[in-house]
Write an enzyme that holds these catalytic residues in place. Sequence first.
Site, PDB file in Angstrom:
ATOM      1  N   GLY A  36       0.815  -1.207   0.000  1.00 35.64           N
ATOM      2  CA  GLY A  36       0.000   0.000   0.000  1.00 35.64           C
ATOM      3  C   GLY A  36       0.849   1.258   0.000  1.00 35.64           C
ATOM      4  O   GLY A  36       2.076   1.199   0.035  1.00 35.64           O
ATOM      5  N   ASP A  51       9.428 -11.606   9.010  1.00 32.77           N
ATOM      6  CA  ASP A  51       9.985 -10.793   7.927  1.00 32.77           C
ATOM      7  C   ASP A  51      10.964  -9.781   8.510  1.00 32.77           C
ATOM      8  O   ASP A  51      10.966  -8.627   8.118  1.00 32.77           O
ATOM      9  CB  ASP A  51       8.840 -10.103   7.180  1.00 32.77           C
ATOM     10  CG  ASP A  51       9.223  -9.769   5.743  1.00 32.77           C
ATOM     11  OD1 ASP A  51      10.268 -10.270   5.273  1.00 32.77           O
ATOM     12  OD2 ASP A  51       8.489  -8.994   5.099  1.00 32.77           O
TER      13      ASP A  51
END
Length: 941
Positions: free
Chosen positions: A680, A811
């Site tokens: 995004g 991550d």
Amino acid sequence: MSSDSFSGHLRSTLFVFTLLFFIIHSSSQSDERQFLLKFKSILTNSKTQVLNTWNEETHACNFTGIVCNSDEEVKEINLSNQQLAGTLDFDSLCSLKSLEKMSLGSNLFYGSVSSHLSNCTNLQYLDLGMNFFSGEVPDLSPLTQLKFLSLNLSGFSGPFPWKSIGNLTGLTFLSLGDNTFDKSPFPSEILKLYNLDSVYLSNCTIEGRIPEAIGDLTSLKSLQLSDNNLTGEIPAGITKLTKLQMLELYDNKLTGILPVGLSNLLNLSQFDVSTNNLHGDVSVLKFLTQLESLQLFENSFSGEIPQEFGDFKFLKQFSIYKNQFTGELPAKIGSWAEFEYIDVSENYLTGSIPPDMCKMGTLQKLLMLQNKFTGGLPENYAGCSSLIRLRVSNNSLSGQIPDGIWSLPNVSMIDLEMNQFEGQVPASIGEAKSLTQLFLANNRFSGELPTEISNVSTLVEIELTGNQFSGEIPSSIGGLKKLSNVHLQDNMFSGAIPESLGSCVSLNEINLAGNSLSGQIPASLGSLASLNSLNLSGNKLTGAIPASLSSLKLTLIDLSDNNLVGRVPQLLLMVAYNGSFAGNPGLCADGSKDLRECSQASHKSGLIKVAVYCFIAGVLVLMLSLAYILIIKLRKIDRKCPINRGGSWDVKQFHVLKFSEDEILRSLTQENLIGKGGSGNVYKVDLKCGEQLAVKHMWKSEPDSGSWRSSRSSAAILPKERARWPEYEAEVAALSSLRHMNVVKLYCCISSEDSNLLVYEYMPNGSLWDRLHTNKKIKMDWDVRYEIAIGAAMGLEYLHHGCERPVLHRDVKSSNILLDEEMKPKLADFGLAKIVQSGKAMNSTHIIAGTHGYIAPVYWVQNEMRTKEDMVSLVDPNISKDAKEDAVKMLSIAVHCTMKLPALRPSMRMVVKMLEEVKPYLFTDIIIEKEGANNVSLCKN
Ligand SMILES: *[C@@H]1O[C@H](CO)[C@@H](O)[C@H](O)[C@H]1NC(C)=O
Ligand SMILES: *[C@@H]1O[C@H](CO)[C@@H](O)[C@H](O)[C@H]1NC(C)=O
Ligand SMILES: *[C@@H]1O[C@H](CO)[C@@H](O)[C@H](O)[C@H]1NC(C)=O
Ligand SMILES: *[C@@H]1O[C@H](CO)[C@@H](O)[C@H](O)[C@H]1NC(C)=O
Ligand SMILES: *[C@@H]1O[C@H](CO)[C@@H](O)[C@H](O)[C@H]1NC(C)=O
């Protein structure tokens, strides 16, 4: 003095003595308990069950792991392999005057081993192996009683005090391997330790020749010097060690031939000289009839395999790959004991495959690739249910494969490539419950691929290239959910490509080239999220290229030489290689130099076309503008806001908010855009009161198509782009309940039907990646880096240990570590995070394995750091000289975190402890701020 009073006096004196003795005795007892409790108190996980009995109420001799002598003095500490962590208090331990045995191996101890160890002068047995210590091994010369010394794989570095063990003549067991000691020649000090029966000096940076005098250590039963930098020949002295049962010299730079006297070592059962530069024949080994394990691989040995090997009654492991052996294998090899594996690959061996290596039903690996074997695959192996890997590729084998081979219950890889095998793959392959790789390329297999292949749900790779398979590709193939590569090229498959292929969700490569496949390309292929390469060339495919293929992220697409028609989807032209669509006369494209234009129109009609497009575009713009104005009017929103406010906004708040939803929405303008990511756009919002926020805007549905994709790199599969919505949910689920100074704060999320806004605290210094690598790079001193490292570690510690239900970030990388105005780090981007159900073990591997976006640690660094100098050279040259030492310490902590076996990696709690130990002297006290729920003052409206 009367006799009465004398005897009374005597009695009271005796009483005082008794009392004194009792007091002294019991006080030395309680002293010993205090020493042990002090040792326990320093451990960081002292609550582990095993130390439950270690308390003030229990007699020290009744503590778990403690053995006392007849005077109730502590004689042994037996606490190996108990998952104990912390630093070792040798001051306390070595105050135990009668301590003879200290067994603390295979734990998680860290920190340096202090010189107080040398106070343990009565020690006969010292095991500190398999721990996470740092620094040098202290002087051991006072431990003159030592018989057993084990320090292997314990994180030690620096020079080893070889001199100090020269006088430990009682030593029988010496294990120092797997530590990064400073480079050293073979330590001559140990050549006088005549009682040694076991020496483990593998992988501890010894170089140069093995001395001839090694032959004086005639008690040796086990000698292991592997993984060093040993050069020269194997000394003849070794052949005097007639008691040897184990001799391991692998992974060195030894040259020359095997010494003739090796035939004296008649007790040898394990012999490993693999990965050296040895040559000559191995006939001297034919006398070593006790051999169980013989490893000669990766040398330059030549000549024939002694036929005597076929009579070795105990042989279980035989590996000679990558040499230049010739001749035939002994027919009876591996047929006596519980034979486990044979690897004779990459030689020049001839003759047939010995038939009886699975006679005892224990053979796991049969590896004979790249030789010149002839004949068939012996029928016997069809019953070898223990077999896991069967590889005989690249030989001259022929005939049919015995039926039972295809359905072996444990076989994981069948590799028969590059032979002249023939026949069919039977339906019984459906019973191969463990098969992951089926390699049959370049043989003469024929017939249809059985439908039952879809029962082999474990299959990952099917490689059938260059055979004579025919018929249709079974439509059941869609059941293979783990299938990653399917290579069926250069066969005679016909019929349509099964629609169900699009259900093989793990597919990475499809190659069906050079068959006779017809019909249309199934649109379902467009849903294969991880497909990277698609080759359907050289078939008889018809119809149009499905538009769905546009959504694939391919590095290779080849549809050439078919009968496809129509327009090539524009997005495919962008990734496609030259020639990908050639040989399809019916295909056209706009603006491609390789394909004809879709309309055969002239320049003039081209101009008309442009005019028409302009007109249509104009009308569209007009309509859109009208609609836009209408919406704006209706919703009365500030014109700057680019967000469709079609639905109502729902606000979920996780902290006390002092700003309004409107204030956020109004600020999402182009000029406030600070980042575009897979998941995004990110905006910076300046609140009226002067404070700042970061807002991530995520769409639920695809945004306007092309623009979003065009920035992608072709090879990388970007899971983030695909799973945008689950990511939002993961992020909210993970972050909403977290409160830690090193985890980015999520104030609230604002959502509508098609859009989501995540409102975070703003991090003015961007990401660590930016600060290290991009044009926003700045000079960072070691203390700043240290603080970032420990801060990030504390954030992770909190995620793993501080929450009721542990959170796995999955991550962690420098671009997801953000820096505030004081360069304090905070973990961000929880889009791939996973919350572990409470009660489930954190180390259960299935949680970690197979998650996209998580890239397992690479071992390059570990391989580059054999010595201290190597390690220093790995450190960023921008780090000042004084800090390099500290940097190296931190590096070795980092490397511990990448141990191959996850179970051996330290927990984040331990990592934080270890990092605190290497705190630079510059700032002795970092004050760790405790964070209240809302301590960041966000201004009032
Ligand atoms: C150890 O425990 C046993 C049983 O609990 C007890 O009988 C014994 O006296 C204890 N030993 C010492 C030295 O206190
Ligand atoms: C233990 O060793 C240290 C230094 O090695 C020394 O200062 C200390 O006095 C010793 N303690 C005992 C009890 O011997
Ligand atoms: C070893 O012993 C010899 C003689 O007993 C002595 O001279 C030497 O100092 C000792 N070496 C060490 C390192 O203790
Ligand atoms: C060599 O030792 C290092 C520690 O110094 C260890 O990490 C590594 O795994 C060892 N290598 C082998 C092949 O055992
Ligand atoms: C091994 O030793 C040789 C000299 O004997 C040296 O040139 C080489 O750098 C050493 N390799 C390593 C990895 O230490």
